[in-house]
Design a protein around this motif. Structure first.
Motif: not given
Length: 275
Positions: A225-228, A266-271
């Motif tokens: 999944h590509i974030i944002d 997704i939130r963890m990956a973004k961090e």
């Protein structure tokens, strides 16, 4: 410059299977001259850097010697082959555990006796007291220890594959993903990862799943999944760069709970990757 002309300029080669092109291998390349090259003994089952994947991890040209075609050679026959391929050869660089020829029964002593140029033997490379070997990196990946595997590689471990049509459930009920078909590469432990995904000439922060879709249809999948970022153009190929293992794969009792977990992933990956 023709290929044969360039071969005539090569005066040093590093010899090995080089699956991984890791820090231990890079230590050999550092001993090459400006006109050096990498001689890959291709066993046909490399999984960290399969086939010509090795070429993207060095600035030196790579020349492949399929093991099946040279395994019958004795020590002299192997060196004759090298010197025929590289007529200006003056330096050979090998690792401390190098063995060659039929049944791998020839070693560094034989190399030094038969080769009339310089033989450089590179000692074992260690990180935190652990020897850097392809087999060690493979085990780390199988256990999801991405950070240590990447340290040993000296780069971010990546796999590449083509995009295939999925079930369409992600886009409709969960989050949009690209479903991948991967061949030849070693897959890390099943689970969810913070990753980077390269597609269309760009690299995007992403979260990637590897394993059986326990909550959907039970089939094995690799999807990212590509974030944002909404990918609204056709994508044929993707390269996944693994940064950190996030969690084990598990079954959820509803799409609602699965989606909630994916949003947390997704939130963890973004961090981790969006810093």
């Amino acid at each position: 410059m023709s290929g044969s002309t360039y071969l005539g300029k090569i005066d040093s080669v590093a010899i090995g299977a080089f699956d991984g092109m890791h820090r231990g291998h890079q230590a050999l390349f550092q001993k090459l001259s400006l006109n050096g090259a990498v001689a890959v003994i291709d066993k046909g089952y490399a999984v960290l850097t399969p086939g010509y994947e090795r070429c993207i991890h060095t600035s030196y040209p790579c020349y492949f010697f399929p093991l099946q075609k040279i395994r019958h050679l004795d020590a002299k026959g192997f060196l004759d082959l090298l010197q025929k391929r590289f007529p200006s050869l003056q330096r050979v660089v090998v690792g401390y555990d190098f063995a060659f020829g039929k049944d791998r029964k020839y070693g560094i002593d034989d190399l030094e006796k038969l080769f009339h140029g310089e033989v450089i033997v590179v000692e074992e490379v260690q990180i935190d007291g652990i020897a850097v070997h392809s087999r060690t990196i493979k085990e780390l990946l199988r256990h999801g220890d991405i950070r240590m595997a990447n340290r040993m590689l000296g780069r971010t471990y990546s796999i590449a594959g083509s995009v295939q049509k999925g079930l369409g459930l992600g886009k409709k009920k969960l989050v949009a993903t690209l479903n991948l078909k991967i061949k030849d590469f070693l897959l890390p432990k099943e689970g969810v990862y913070a990753t980077w995904s390269g597609l269309g000439g760009e690299i995007f922060p992403s979260v990637t799943f590897i394993g059986k879709r326990e909550s959907v249809d039970g089939s094995f999948s690799i999807e990212t999944h590509i974030i944002d970022k909404k990918i609204d153009y056709p994508v044929e190929a993707v390269r996944i760069y693994f940064v950190q293992f996030l969690r084990e794969n598990r079954k959820f009792d509803s799409f609602t709970s699965l989606k909630r977990q994916i949003e947390s992933d997704i939130r963890m990956a973004k961090e981790i990757v969006c810093v």
